[in-house]
Scaffold this active site. Structure first.
Site, PDB file in Angstrom:
ATOM      1  N   ASP A  38       0.775  -1.293   0.006  1.00  0.00           N
ATOM      2  CA  ASP A  38       0.017   0.191   0.055  1.00  0.00           C
ATOM      3  C   ASP A  38       0.907   1.190  -0.248  1.00  0.00           C
ATOM      4  O   ASP A  38       0.345   2.386   0.499  1.00  0.00           O
ATOM      5  CB  ASP A  38      -1.076  -0.075   1.128  1.00  0.00           C
ATOM      6  CG  ASP A  38      -0.324  -0.127   2.494  1.00  0.00           C
ATOM      7  OD1 ASP A  38       0.972  -0.327   2.512  1.00  0.00           O
ATOM      8  OD2 ASP A  38      -1.075   0.183   3.501  1.00  0.00           O
ATOM      9  N   HIS A 237      22.832   7.413 -19.997  1.00  0.00           N
ATOM     10  CA  HIS A 237      21.621   7.651 -18.910  1.00  0.00           C
ATOM     11  C   HIS A 237      22.014   6.586 -17.685  1.00  0.00           C
ATOM     12  O   HIS A 237      21.280   6.138 -17.102  1.00  0.00           O
ATOM     13  CB  HIS A 237      20.288   7.180 -19.716  1.00  0.00           C
ATOM     14  CG  HIS A 237      19.756   8.242 -20.666  1.00  0.00           C
ATOM     15  ND1 HIS A 237      18.775   7.972 -21.509  1.00  0.00           N
ATOM     16  CD2 HIS A 237      20.232   9.388 -20.696  1.00  0.00           C
ATOM     17  CE1 HIS A 237      18.749   8.901 -22.131  1.00  0.00           C
ATOM     18  NE2 HIS A 237      19.384  10.079 -21.829  1.00  0.00           N
ATOM     19  N   ASP A 254      25.048  14.726 -14.064  1.00  0.00           N
ATOM     20  CA  ASP A 254      23.932  15.259 -14.920  1.00  0.00           C
ATOM     21  C   ASP A 254      23.071  15.284 -13.952  1.00  0.00           C
ATOM     22  O   ASP A 254      22.273  14.292 -13.815  1.00  0.00           O
ATOM     23  CB  ASP A 254      23.585  14.606 -16.268  1.00  0.00           C
ATOM     24  CG  ASP A 254      22.616  14.979 -17.040  1.00  0.00           C
ATOM     25  OD1 ASP A 254      21.891  15.906 -16.613  1.00  0.00           O
ATOM     26  OD2 ASP A 254      22.624  14.633 -18.178  1.00  0.00           O
ATOM     27  N   ASP A 265      18.264  21.485 -15.659  1.00  0.00           N
ATOM     28  CA  ASP A 265      19.246  20.343 -16.250  1.00  0.00           C
ATOM     29  C   ASP A 265      20.731  20.824 -16.450  1.00  0.00           C
ATOM     30  O   ASP A 265      20.974  21.783 -17.081  1.00  0.00           O
ATOM     31  CB  ASP A 265      18.471  20.088 -17.561  1.00  0.00           C
ATOM     32  CG  ASP A 265      19.065  18.901 -18.070  1.00  0.00           C
ATOM     33  OD1 ASP A 265      19.920  18.256 -17.518  1.00  0.00           O
ATOM     34  OD2 ASP A 265      18.606  18.174 -19.127  1.00  0.00           O
ATOM     35  N   HIS A 344      24.634  11.757 -29.261  1.00  0.00           N
ATOM     36  CA  HIS A 344      23.578  12.390 -28.885  1.00  0.00           C
ATOM     37  C   HIS A 344      23.284  13.831 -29.479  1.00  0.00           C
ATOM     38  O   HIS A 344      24.407  14.526 -30.083  1.00  0.00           O
ATOM     39  CB  HIS A 344      23.198  12.472 -27.504  1.00  0.00           C
ATOM     40  CG  HIS A 344      24.451  13.098 -26.495  1.00  0.00           C
ATOM     41  ND1 HIS A 344      24.337  14.671 -26.621  1.00  0.00           N
ATOM     42  CD2 HIS A 344      25.095  12.695 -25.890  1.00  0.00           C
ATOM     43  CE1 HIS A 344      25.145  14.894 -25.752  1.00  0.00           C
ATOM     44  NE2 HIS A 344      25.779  13.996 -25.150  1.00  0.00           N
ATOM     45  N   HIS A 348      17.699  20.291 -26.136  1.00  0.00           N
ATOM     46  CA  HIS A 348      16.394  19.805 -26.129  1.00  0.00           C
ATOM     47  C   HIS A 348      15.775  20.950 -25.253  1.00  0.00           C
ATOM     48  O   HIS A 348      16.139  21.673 -24.674  1.00  0.00           O
ATOM     49  CB  HIS A 348      16.041  18.547 -25.244  1.00  0.00           C
ATOM     50  CG  HIS A 348      16.744  18.333 -23.982  1.00  0.00           C
ATOM     51  ND1 HIS A 348      16.078  18.969 -22.800  1.00  0.00           N
ATOM     52  CD2 HIS A 348      17.962  17.737 -23.306  1.00  0.00           C
ATOM     53  CE1 HIS A 348      16.790  18.602 -21.767  1.00  0.00           C
ATOM     54  NE2 HIS A 348      18.090  18.155 -22.230  1.00  0.00           N
ATOM     55  N   HIS A 355      12.726  17.164 -20.753  1.00  0.00           N
ATOM     56  CA  HIS A 355      12.585  16.956 -22.045  1.00  0.00           C
ATOM     57  C   HIS A 355      11.454  17.842 -22.282  1.00  0.00           C
ATOM     58  O   HIS A 355      10.169  17.034 -22.612  1.00  0.00           O
ATOM     59  CB  HIS A 355      12.960  15.718 -22.492  1.00  0.00           C
ATOM     60  CG  HIS A 355      14.109  15.029 -22.200  1.00  0.00           C
ATOM     61  ND1 HIS A 355      14.391  13.759 -22.328  1.00  0.00           N
ATOM     62  CD2 HIS A 355      15.287  15.886 -21.942  1.00  0.00           C
ATOM     63  CE1 HIS A 355      15.788  13.654 -21.884  1.00  0.00           C
ATOM     64  NE2 HIS A 355      16.362  14.863 -21.633  1.00  0.00           N
ATOM     65  N   GLU A 378      24.398  20.922 -24.688  1.00  0.00           N
ATOM     66  CA  GLU A 378      24.989  19.979 -24.010  1.00  0.00           C
ATOM     67  C   GLU A 378      25.990  19.136 -24.746  1.00  0.00           C
ATOM     68  O   GLU A 378      25.475  17.751 -24.894  1.00  0.00           O
ATOM     69  CB  GLU A 378      24.184  19.129 -23.014  1.00  0.00           C
ATOM     70  CG  GLU A 378      22.689  18.548 -23.818  1.00  0.00           C
ATOM     71  CD  GLU A 378      22.153  17.614 -22.825  1.00  0.00           C
ATOM     72  OE1 GLU A 378      22.558  16.653 -22.272  1.00  0.00           O
ATOM     73  OE2 GLU A 378      20.531  18.080 -22.872  1.00  0.00           O
ATOM     74  N   TYR A 382      32.356  10.911 -25.648  1.00  0.00           N
ATOM     75  CA  TYR A 382      32.756   9.786 -25.082  1.00  0.00           C
ATOM     76  C   TYR A 382      33.392   8.657 -25.729  1.00  0.00           C
ATOM     77  O   TYR A 382      33.114   8.303 -26.671  1.00  0.00           O
ATOM     78  CB  TYR A 382      31.216   9.068 -24.885  1.00  0.00           C
ATOM     79  CG  TYR A 382      30.120  10.214 -24.483  1.00  0.00           C
ATOM     80  CD1 TYR A 382      29.944  10.684 -23.034  1.00  0.00           C
ATOM     81  CD2 TYR A 382      29.345  11.006 -25.501  1.00  0.00           C
ATOM     82  CE1 TYR A 382      28.782  11.386 -22.859  1.00  0.00           C
ATOM     83  CE2 TYR A 382      28.613  12.019 -24.974  1.00  0.00           C
ATOM     84  CZ  TYR A 382      28.399  12.207 -23.771  1.00  0.00           C
ATOM     85  OH  TYR A 382      27.454  13.533 -23.467  1.00  0.00           O
ATOM     86  N   ARG A 400      30.497  15.570 -20.417  1.00  0.00           N
ATOM     87  CA  ARG A 400      29.403  16.415 -21.130  1.00  0.00           C
ATOM     88  C   ARG A 400      29.579  17.802 -20.317  1.00  0.00           C
ATOM     89  O   ARG A 400      29.801  17.534 -18.986  1.00  0.00           O
ATOM     90  CB  ARG A 400      28.336  15.599 -21.168  1.00  0.00           C
ATOM     91  CG  ARG A 400      26.921  16.378 -21.477  1.00  0.00           C
ATOM     92  CD  ARG A 400      25.803  15.498 -21.877  1.00  0.00           C
ATOM     93  NE  ARG A 400      25.381  14.836 -20.476  1.00  0.00           N
ATOM     94  CZ  ARG A 400      25.436  13.594 -20.229  1.00  0.00           C
ATOM     95  NH1 ARG A 400      25.827  12.795 -21.053  1.00  0.00           N
ATOM     96  NH2 ARG A 400      24.900  13.014 -19.066  1.00  0.00           N
ATOM     97  N   GLU A 402      26.693  21.129 -19.868  1.00  0.00           N
ATOM     98  CA  GLU A 402      25.470  21.184 -20.172  1.00  0.00           C
ATOM     99  C   GLU A 402      25.055  22.271 -19.318  1.00  0.00           C
ATOM    100  O   GLU A 402      25.193  22.468 -18.076  1.00  0.00           O
ATOM    101  CB  GLU A 402      24.497  20.250 -19.888  1.00  0.00           C
ATOM    102  CG  GLU A 402      23.196  20.349 -20.039  1.00  0.00           C
ATOM    103  CD  GLU A 402      21.951  19.110 -19.855  1.00  0.00           C
ATOM    104  OE1 GLU A 402      22.359  18.557 -18.739  1.00  0.00           O
ATOM    105  OE2 GLU A 402      21.012  19.056 -20.417  1.00  0.00           O
TER     106      GLU A 402
HETATM  107 MN    MN Z   1      19.863  17.740 -20.740  1.00  0.00          MN
END
Ligand code: MN
Length: 433
Positions: A38, A237, A254, A265, A344, A348, A355, A378, A382, A400, A402
């Site tokens: 629950d 991710h 990130d 972000d 990538h 965005h 996003h 961003e 890699y 990265r 961003e």
């Molecule tokens: Mn982002």
């Protein structure tokens, strides 16, 4: 931290003036989702629903037609509220949220069927299967009564497109809220950079982020925090966040908080021991150059894809110069061989959703940027630890950088301003930690 109720009311009025005569729009907040037994997951209302209502209780629906907005919600119930918490109830919805009418959820079917009678078109988010089925059921119940004079709507329209366009352009109050969220995230990243030591687990740094978010007024991250040490950063991710941070690793974080249902972000990449190695710094500086030039391209009238194209060009050129790629710049871009290292897009939309909604193309063409749009910028690089085509010194490096950038008539505005980005800046900040 939510916006004034008048803002949500104005959005409903805007919808009313933009949709045709005889329209009925229906949205829902969504239901509680069971974690186990629950125990439920923390509830967050559907963004479209909240954008138009400012109402965050689970289970609620709103119906908007040309002349009124009507909320359906859980009624006051002292016994239930004793267990599950406060409810605004039917009266409270009208008094505190400026709906024209409100009904308890138990009365919803009957009310909605009545309100659909004589209407022309029903507008809802087609991605919501549950709502879609309900709407078909309501429409069918009405269609069965045609001989008694009922008139069921015959058209179903996608509401998400229109709401996406509304949400894409942020007004000054939304931008102020997003900047506030961004600045909390800036603090959290600073805290993480100043706290890290080799030997820690990734989740210990994640704890610093969450602590800082909540101590600063945010109840939740806007998305799953990514804290990736070493080659974990090459998993785009990565959210396991349970590896040990090693001396000599770069750490990619990130993470951004949510505030008043608006996201931030940010990504930063920094050395676990406070000092970039030479190859780390070389790739880092390349990503930073790409990010700076890409941000300079986030201007009114530029195409949405322009800043990505700029980033790809800078990164490809640099990868050739550093010897990770062979060939001429134009052919590396053309045959997409840069994608071994940069797979990538460069950003965005960001808003209530990290996003965010809003079309990226209009008539198959990348759309021009307008004031009030907010994008992330961003770029990253890699290098797989298993990439035997490049010198060993590059392998396993993931980077990265961003930031969140507002498109404005005065040029790009970095909402995530104030956070160290340069190699020297980062090392100086970490040395103070
Ligand atoms: Mn982002």
């Amino acid at each position: 931290m939510d916006l004034p109720i008048a803002n949500y009311q104005a959005r409903r009025q805007s919808l009313q003036s933009n949709l045709p005569e005889g329209f009925v729009a229906i949205l829902r907040a969504g239901e509680l989702c069971t974690r186990n037994s629950d125990c439920d997951f923390e509830f967050r209302p559907n963004s479209h629903f909240f954008y138009l209502t400012g109402y965050a209780e689970p289970g609620a629906y709103v119906l908007i037609n040309k002349t009124q907005s009507i909320l359906f919600n859980l009624p006051k119930d002292p016994e239930k509220e004793q267990w599950d918490g406060f409810r605004h109830g039917v009266e409270g919805a009208i008094e505190n949220f400026a709906f024209d009418q409100a009904f308890a959820l138990d009365d919803m079917d009957e009310q909605i069927i009545g309100l659909l009678d004589g209407s022309q078109s029903v507008w809802f988010d087609f991605s919501d299967d549950v709502l879609q089925q309900q709407i078909v059921n309501w429409q069918q119940s009405l269609a069965k009564k045609v001989r008694q004079g009922a008139q069921a709507p015959a058209q179903f329209n996608q509401l998400a497109g229109l709401l996406g366009e509304m949400r894409l352009i942020k007004d000054a109050e939304e931008v102020a809220l997003m900047e506030k969220a961004a600045q909390i995230s800036v603090k959290a990243h600073q805290q993480a950079m100043q706290t890290v030591t080799p030997g820690m687990k990734e989740y210990e740094l994640e704890a610093e982020l969450n602590y800082c978010f909540m101590k600063s007024g945010s109840r939740t991250p806007a998305y799953n925090n990514i804290v990736a040490t070493g080659s974990n950063a090459c998993t785009l991710h990565y959210i396991e966040n349970n590896a040990e941070i090693k001396d000599g690793d770069l750490i990619l974080i990130d993470a951004g908080c949510e505030l008043g249902f608006y996201a931030s972000d940010i990504t930063r990449t920094f050395p676990a021991n406070g000092k970039f190695s030479e190859p780390q710094a070389a790739l880092y500086n390349l990503v930073l150059k790409a990010q700076k030039e890409a941000i300079d391209t986030v201007v009114v009238g530029a195409k949405y894809t322009d800043f990505h194209d700029v980033a790809v060009r800078v990164l490809s050129q640099g990868l050739i110069e550093l010897g990770l790629l062979e060939g001429e710049l134009e052919s590396v871009i053309e045959d997409k061989s840069y994608r071994d290292f940069y797979m990538h897009n460069t950003g965005h939309w960001i808003g209530m959703d990290v996003h965010d909604v809003g079309a990226y193309k209009i008539d198959a063409e990348s759309r021009p940027l307008k004031p009030g749009m907010v994008v992330t910028v961003e770029p990253g690089l890699y290098v797989s630890k298993d990439n035997m085509k490049v010198d060993e010194k590059w392998r396993g490096i993931g980077i990265r950088i961003e930031d969140d950038v507002l498109v404005s008539d005065e040029g790009p505005v970095i909402l995530t301003h104030g956070l160290a980005r340069g190699v020297d800046e980062i090392e100086a900040l970490m040395a103070k930690g």
